[in-house]
Design a protein around this motif. Structure first.
Motif, PDB file in Angstrom:
ATOM      1  N   SER A   1     -21.154 114.733   8.966  1.00  0.00           N
ATOM      2  CA  SER A   1     -21.646 113.915  10.065  1.00  0.00           C
ATOM      3  C   SER A   1     -23.151 113.818  10.053  1.00  0.00           C
ATOM      4  CB  SER A   1     -21.178 114.507  11.404  1.00  0.00           C
ATOM      5  OG  SER A   1     -21.660 115.816  11.562  1.00  0.00           O
ATOM      6  N   ASP A   2     -23.816 114.891   9.710  1.00  0.00           N
ATOM      7  CA  ASP A   2     -25.265 114.890   9.830  1.00  0.00           C
ATOM      8  C   ASP A   2     -25.958 114.082   8.767  1.00  0.00           C
ATOM      9  OD1 ASP A   2     -25.183 116.396  12.056  1.00  0.00           O
ATOM     10  OD2 ASP A   2     -25.577 118.312  11.079  1.00  0.00           O
ATOM     11  N   SER A   3     -25.426 114.043   7.553  1.00  0.00           N
ATOM     12  CA  SER A   3     -26.123 113.331   6.501  1.00  0.00           C
ATOM     13  C   SER A   3     -26.260 111.871   6.816  1.00  0.00           C
ATOM     14  CB  SER A   3     -25.403 113.519   5.167  1.00  0.00           C
ATOM     15  OG  SER A   3     -24.085 113.026   5.254  1.00  0.00           O
ATOM     16  N   GLY A   4     -25.210 111.278   7.321  1.00  0.00           N
ATOM     17  CA  GLY A   4     -25.299 109.877   7.694  1.00  0.00           C
ATOM     18  C   GLY A   4     -26.224 109.657   8.850  1.00  0.00           C
ATOM     19  N   GLU A   5     -26.221 110.600   9.780  1.00  0.00           N
ATOM     20  CA  GLU A   5     -27.075 110.456  10.955  1.00  0.00           C
ATOM     21  C   GLU A   5     -28.528 110.540  10.570  1.00  0.00           C
ATOM     22  OE1 GLU A   5     -28.071 113.061  14.951  1.00  0.00           O
ATOM     23  OE2 GLU A   5     -26.198 113.351  13.916  1.00  0.00           O
ATOM     24  N   ASP A   6     -28.864 111.485   9.728  1.00  0.00           N
ATOM     25  CA  ASP A   6     -30.252 111.649   9.346  1.00  0.00           C
ATOM     26  C   ASP A   6     -30.738 110.550   8.445  1.00  0.00           C
ATOM     27  OD1 ASP A   6     -30.760 113.949  10.787  1.00  0.00           O
ATOM     28  OD2 ASP A   6     -29.845 115.205   9.278  1.00  0.00           O
ATOM     29  N   ALA A   7     -29.837 109.930   7.725  1.00  0.00           N
ATOM     30  CA  ALA A   7     -30.243 108.839   6.861  1.00  0.00           C
ATOM     31  C   ALA A   7     -30.540 107.582   7.629  1.00  0.00           C
ATOM     32  CB  ALA A   7     -29.147 108.559   5.843  1.00  0.00           C
ATOM     33  N   GLY A   8     -30.239 107.566   8.864  1.00  0.00           N
ATOM     34  CA  GLY A   8     -30.576 106.418   9.667  1.00  0.00           C
ATOM     35  C   GLY A   8     -29.396 105.581  10.059  1.00  0.00           C
ATOM     36  N   GLY A   9     -28.231 105.804   9.419  1.00  0.00           N
ATOM     37  CA  GLY A   9     -27.067 105.002   9.764  1.00  0.00           C
ATOM     38  C   GLY A   9     -27.317 103.533   9.553  1.00  0.00           C
ATOM     39  N   GLN A  10     -26.675 102.722  10.358  1.00  0.00           N
ATOM     40  CA  GLN A  10     -26.852 101.280  10.244  1.00  0.00           C
ATOM     41  C   GLN A  10     -28.103 100.857  10.975  1.00  0.00           C
ATOM     42  OE1 GLN A  10     -25.013  99.226   8.359  1.00  0.00           O
ATOM     43  NE2 GLN A  10     -24.035 101.101   7.667  1.00  0.00           N
ATOM     44  N   VAL A  11     -28.898 100.013  10.352  1.00  0.00           N
ATOM     45  CA  VAL A  11     -30.102  99.505  10.989  1.00  0.00           C
ATOM     46  C   VAL A  11     -29.710  98.526  12.081  1.00  0.00           C
ATOM     47  CG1 VAL A  11     -32.229  98.248  10.622  1.00  0.00           C
ATOM     48  CG2 VAL A  11     -31.405  99.813   8.882  1.00  0.00           C
ATOM     49  N   LEU A  12     -30.415  98.586  13.189  1.00  0.00           N
ATOM     50  CA  LEU A  12     -30.110  97.762  14.352  1.00  0.00           C
ATOM     51  C   LEU A  12     -30.121  96.275  14.040  1.00  0.00           C
ATOM     52  CD1 LEU A  12     -29.916  97.377  17.472  1.00  0.00           C
ATOM     53  CD2 LEU A  12     -32.410  97.427  17.492  1.00  0.00           C
ATOM     54  N   ASP A  13     -29.084  95.580  14.453  1.00  0.00           N
ATOM     55  CA  ASP A  13     -29.035  94.126  14.395  1.00  0.00           C
ATOM     56  C   ASP A  13     -28.760  93.660  15.813  1.00  0.00           C
ATOM     57  OD1 ASP A  13     -28.392  91.435  14.149  1.00  0.00           O
ATOM     58  OD2 ASP A  13     -27.645  91.720  12.107  1.00  0.00           O
ATOM     59  N   LEU A  14     -29.716  92.978  16.420  1.00  0.00           N
ATOM     60  CA  LEU A  14     -29.607  92.628  17.831  1.00  0.00           C
ATOM     61  C   LEU A  14     -28.445  91.692  18.119  1.00  0.00           C
ATOM     62  CD1 LEU A  14     -33.312  92.260  18.935  1.00  0.00           C
ATOM     63  CD2 LEU A  14     -31.803  94.204  19.088  1.00  0.00           C
ATOM     64  N   GLU A  15     -27.922  91.010  17.087  1.00  0.00           N
ATOM     65  CA  GLU A  15     -26.801  90.125  17.329  1.00  0.00           C
ATOM     66  C   GLU A  15     -25.489  90.886  17.437  1.00  0.00           C
ATOM     67  OE1 GLU A  15     -26.578  86.961  14.593  1.00  0.00           O
ATOM     68  OE2 GLU A  15     -28.302  85.934  15.420  1.00  0.00           O
TER      69      GLU A  15
ATOM     70  N   LEU B   1     -37.061  99.932  13.545  1.00  0.00           N
ATOM     71  CA  LEU B   1     -38.167  99.445  12.718  1.00  0.00           C
ATOM     72  C   LEU B   1     -38.897 100.592  12.030  1.00  0.00           C
ATOM     73  CD1 LEU B   1     -39.607  96.689  15.092  1.00  0.00           C
ATOM     74  CD2 LEU B   1     -38.292  96.337  13.010  1.00  0.00           C
ATOM     75  N   THR B   2     -39.038 101.706  12.710  1.00  0.00           N
ATOM     76  CA  THR B   2     -39.718 102.861  12.122  1.00  0.00           C
ATOM     77  C   THR B   2     -38.954 103.366  10.905  1.00  0.00           C
ATOM     78  OG1 THR B   2     -40.624 103.500  14.278  1.00  0.00           O
ATOM     79  CG2 THR B   2     -40.585 105.187  12.562  1.00  0.00           C
ATOM     80  N   LYS B   3     -37.624 103.366  10.988  1.00  0.00           N
ATOM     81  CA  LYS B   3     -36.815 103.816   9.858  1.00  0.00           C
ATOM     82  C   LYS B   3     -36.951 102.882   8.665  1.00  0.00           C
ATOM     83  CE  LYS B   3     -33.301 106.402  12.398  1.00  0.00           C
ATOM     84  NZ  LYS B   3     -31.888 106.458  12.824  1.00  0.00           N
TER      85      LYS B   3
ATOM     86  N   GLY C   1     -39.717 101.568   7.704  1.00  0.00           N
ATOM     87  CA  GLY C   1     -41.042 101.698   7.115  1.00  0.00           C
ATOM     88  C   GLY C   1     -42.143 100.984   7.866  1.00  0.00           C
ATOM     89  N   TYR C   2     -41.829 100.381   9.024  1.00  0.00           N
ATOM     90  CA  TYR C   2     -42.860  99.731   9.812  1.00  0.00           C
ATOM     91  C   TYR C   2     -43.709 100.780  10.524  1.00  0.00           C
ATOM     92  CZ  TYR C   2     -40.563  95.172   9.360  1.00  0.00           C
ATOM     93  OH  TYR C   2     -40.022  94.011   8.879  1.00  0.00           O
ATOM     94  N   ARG C   3     -45.009 100.496  10.639  1.00  0.00           N
ATOM     95  CA  ARG C   3     -45.877 101.255  11.523  1.00  0.00           C
ATOM     96  C   ARG C   3     -46.116 100.362  12.737  1.00  0.00           C
ATOM     97  NH1 ARG C   3     -48.597 105.687   9.287  1.00  0.00           N
ATOM     98  NH2 ARG C   3     -47.314 106.493   7.576  1.00  0.00           N
ATOM     99  N   LEU C   4     -45.635 100.776  13.886  1.00  0.00           N
ATOM    100  CA  LEU C   4     -45.720  99.958  15.087  1.00  0.00           C
ATOM    101  C   LEU C   4     -47.004 100.253  15.844  1.00  0.00           C
ATOM    102  CD1 LEU C   4     -42.000 100.205  16.189  1.00  0.00           C
ATOM    103  CD2 LEU C   4     -43.112  98.434  14.827  1.00  0.00           C
ATOM    104  N   ILE C   5     -47.573  99.190  16.401  1.00  0.00           N
ATOM    105  CA  ILE C   5     -48.850  99.280  17.097  1.00  0.00           C
ATOM    106  C   ILE C   5     -48.650  98.790  18.523  1.00  0.00           C
ATOM    107  CG2 ILE C   5     -51.275  98.584  17.063  1.00  0.00           C
ATOM    108  CD1 ILE C   5     -50.419  97.570  14.065  1.00  0.00           C
ATOM    109  N   GLY C   6     -48.902  99.654  19.486  1.00  0.00           N
ATOM    110  CA  GLY C   6     -48.745  99.248  20.868  1.00  0.00           C
ATOM    111  C   GLY C   6     -47.315  98.857  21.180  1.00  0.00           C
TER     112      GLY C   6
END
Length: 721
Positions: A305-319, A354-356, A358-363
């Motif tokens: 369970s943890d390996s998938g969780e730490d890998a980030g799982g599925q990236v968010l798709d707002l749709e 977004l952080t997962k 590789g984005y660096r978010l500003i504000g």
């Protein structure tokens, strides 16, 4: 006769049944407790190497481990295991050699790697030991996906759940690749792998965090687990086998048992021989042997369970948020009475996603990310098409946006629509100076991470710490940001050129825009129906806005560009209509680029069939130019599948001048600002000669001869869009 409350007990059917059931329950309870109390036996000491194992000081680790009964395998690897399955979905091939990678801080992982090497030699397996600190995954990792080898990773977790400092680049690259939509999710398909992590459960949630994350990331890229993640625990109290060395020995023994099934075989390696058993290479999904769905190794239930969780799982798709969005809306209604101000554009859920990636978010609404071509030019392997067409230095270019929101949902969007959407600015607004400074600071931090990375040129790295160009095109619609003019002025004050891209839905904002180095409008289709189909705009009057945006572009005095993304079977047959749009906006340049396939998504129906070959793009451009008086093909960048059409005013005395004199541009901009916009200038005032290698028809086909051309050993593209 014995009576209870007037009821005879002996001979009563109800009472007899009750007593019988109570005895059965008591026996089951007693048996279960004895089984659970049975101690886990420690195995014999490590005999494969005489290496002294030094305690891994400062090793960082995750949750406390409970003594859990190992999960049973679905088949146990026994004969006939697959008789209930039509196919065994796993990778094909054999294991005739192993490559052992290690990442260590104090030497333990290296010692275990040497032990594995000795064990492999005893089993007549060719093997290599690789220090991840000296390994470049971008160049080499996809080459490990072959039919005859196994990759074993032995990794320790260091301070705060981070990898060893010397191998931080490898782990950063792997995590970003597994979460980036631009990287093919079949990148490591065919690779067989095993991961053993070193940690200490006393460190709570950081226990073996690096091993878990690596195991999950490799699996997301469709590599195949030969054995479940092994997690060595330096804490003898919670270790399932009595300590780090003992955990490793148990895992290693299981590993070689698994390998024995693959060695010298061309089959699936699962050991299944049941009736009807056959192999099938599964297309499009990550697979592993059906005979090792769990594996029963140390800490296995937790690792699954943890390996998938730490890998980030599925990236968010707002749709695809569904009920989650409903829950968020309900929460917003509850908070409505306490918060009356504008909301932040970046929600906690979106920030995490977004952080997962590789984005660096500003504000609250801006972001910056390192471009693949920045990395390429740091290695001396060539720049992007803007280097060929306009002379930018790709390793000194920052890609950012002051607005992650967009008014379109284009079918070829490489973000797969996980960014916010909107038709007007309705969010909390950050200060432009904070955005510029935050973008530069984060960009320099990402550049600085390349220190010590194999292949990076020191002089290029030093130059990269002084940004000269800014591409306001990362994602979203930058021109939506109400303070965009102030932000661009801040960039120019630092002598940073500006390349601003808009999606042709905000004509009023285009007219209000102060001069930029180069202003782009995306022209993705030439008719109302095809634009709606491709861009999927939010505005009801999208076509009118589109046409008015092109007219607004024609009113600009500085360099303007149409950017056309060619999608085969979608917009590649509308040549005459495109010619009419060119006449409407009269751009200085037209960039035509073949669409890049960025993976599957429920938000897009594009496939590889929609990606044109470079020759097809060139053919389209040649036909289009026949309809365009005063325009010619000026340049191409074959590697980006991109061709440049330029207005003939940039051809001076028979030589193209598509490049930019950046020093001259900044000089002209200072005059413009000093005169409050009265002292204007034109695109011809800051043009520069195009070098011969960048001109169409050259043998280099747009590749700078100063750079070193890098050819990958296989066809897998790990560079992204």
């Amino acid at each position: 006769m014995i009576l209870f409350l007037g009821v005879p007990l002996i001979g009563n059917l109800f009472f007899s049944t009750f007593m019988f059931g109570a005895i059965i329950v008591l026996l089951c309870w007693t048996f279960t407790n004895r089984k659970l109390d049975k101690p886990v036996l420690a195995t014999k000491a490590l005999i494969e190497t005489s290496s002294q194992i030094v305690p891994e000081e400062r090793v960082v680790v995750a949750k406390e481990i409970k003594r859990i009964k190992p999960k049973k395998k679905s088949c146990g690897g026994k004969k006939g295991c697959c008789k209930t399955k039509k196919t065994c979905k796993t990778t094909k091939g054999s294991i005739d050699s192993v490559k052992i990678f290690y990442a260590t801080q104090t030497g333990n992982a290296k010692a275990f790697a040497q032990s594995l090497s000795i064990s492999a030699e005893k089993r007549d397996l060719k093997n290599d030991i690789v220090d991840l600190a000296k390994y470049d995954p971008e160049d080499n990792l996809s080459d490990e996906a072959n039919d005859t080898s196994l990759c074993i990773f032995v990794v320790s977790t260091y301070t705060d759940g981070s990898p060893p400092e010397s191998a931080s680049w490898f782990f950063k690259w792997l995590e970003e690749a597994s979460n980036d939509f631009r990287v093919q999710k079949t990148l490591l398909k065919g690779m067989k792998y095993a991961v053993f992590g070193l940690g200490n459960s006393l460190y709570g949630d950081n226990f073996n965090k690096v091993g878990k994350k690596m195991d999950g990331c490799l699996h997301l890229l469709q590599a195949v687990r030969v054995i479940a993640l092994g997690m060595g625990d330096e804490n003898p109290v919670t270790s399932l086998n009595g300590g780090l060395l003992e955990d490793f020995e148990v895992w290693q023994t299981s590993l070689w048992e698994k390998v024995a099934k693959w060695k010298g075989k061309a089959g699936c390696g699962c050991g299944g021989e049941g009736k009807g058993h056959k192999e099938e290479e599964d297309e499009g999904v990550a697979v592993e042997s059906s005979c090792d769905s769990s594996g029963g190794d140390s800490h296995n239930e937790e690792s699954d369970s943890d390996s998938g969780e730490d890998a980030g799982g599925q990236v968010l798709d707002l749709e695809e948020l569904g009920s989650m969005m409903k829950h968020m809306k309900d929460g917003a209604k509850e908070d409505a009475g306490t918060d009356t101000g504008p909301k932040e554009m970046i929600t906690p859920l979106l920030r995490e996603s977004l952080t997962k990636q590789g984005y660096r978010l500003i504000g609250s609404h801006s972001g910056v990310k390192l471009c693949r071509w920045t990395k390429s030019m740091l290695r001396g392997r060539g720049g992007c098409y803007k280097h060929t067409f306009y002379g930018i230095e790709s390793h000194r270019c920052m890609e950012t946006t002051p607005s992650l929101a967009c008014a379109n949902k284009c079918v070829f969007c490489w973000r797969h629509h996980s960014n916010p959407v909107g038709t007007e600015w309705k969010w909390k607004m950050d200060d432009p100076e904070m955005i510029v400074n935050g973008a530069l600071d984060n960009h320099y931090k990402m550049i600085n991470q390349f220190k010590g990375v194999p292949g990076i040129m020191k002089e290029r790295l030093d130059e990269g710490m002084k940004v000269k160009h800014c591409a306001l095109s990362l994602v979203g619609e930058p021109i939506m940001y109400p303070e965009i003019n102030t932000l661009v002025r801040l960039l120019h004050s630092k002598e940073i050129s500006s390349f601003l891209v808009t999606n042709a839905q905000f004509p009023a904002e285009i007219r209000k825009m102060d001069p930029v180095t180069q202003l782009y409008v995306s022209v993705d289709a030439s008719t109302k129906d095809s634009l709606k189909k491709i861009d999927r705009p939010l505005f009801k009057d999208f076509w009118e806005r589109f046409i008015d945006s092109l007219k607004a572009l024609s009113e600009k005095g500085q360099r303007t560009v149409y950017r056309l993304t060619l999608v085969k079977a979608w917009n590649a047959e509308e040549i005459e209509n495109y010619a009419q749009l060119v006449a409407l906006g009269n751009p200085d340049f037209i960039e035509i680029k073949g669409v890049t396939y960025c993976g599957t998504s429920k938000a897009s129906s594009l496939t590889m069939e929609n990606v044109p070959w470079h020759e097809e793009v060139v053919s389209f451009v040649q036909k289009l130019v026949d309809y365009l008086p005063n325009y010619e093909i000026a340049s191409e960048h074959e590697h980006s599948n991109c061709v440049l059409i330029a207005h003939e005013k940039f051809k001076v005395e028979g030589k193209w001048h598509t490049w930019i004199d950046y020093a001259k541009f900044h000089e002209l901009m200072q005059r413009y600002y000093a005169s409050n916009g009265e002292q204007t200038f034109s695109a011809k005032d800051y043009m520069a000669p195009t070098p011969e290698w960048a001109v169409i028809g050259s043998s280099e086909r747009g590749f700078d001869p100063v750079e070193t051309r890098w050819h990958r050993k296989n066809r897998k593209d790990i560079s992204g869009c």
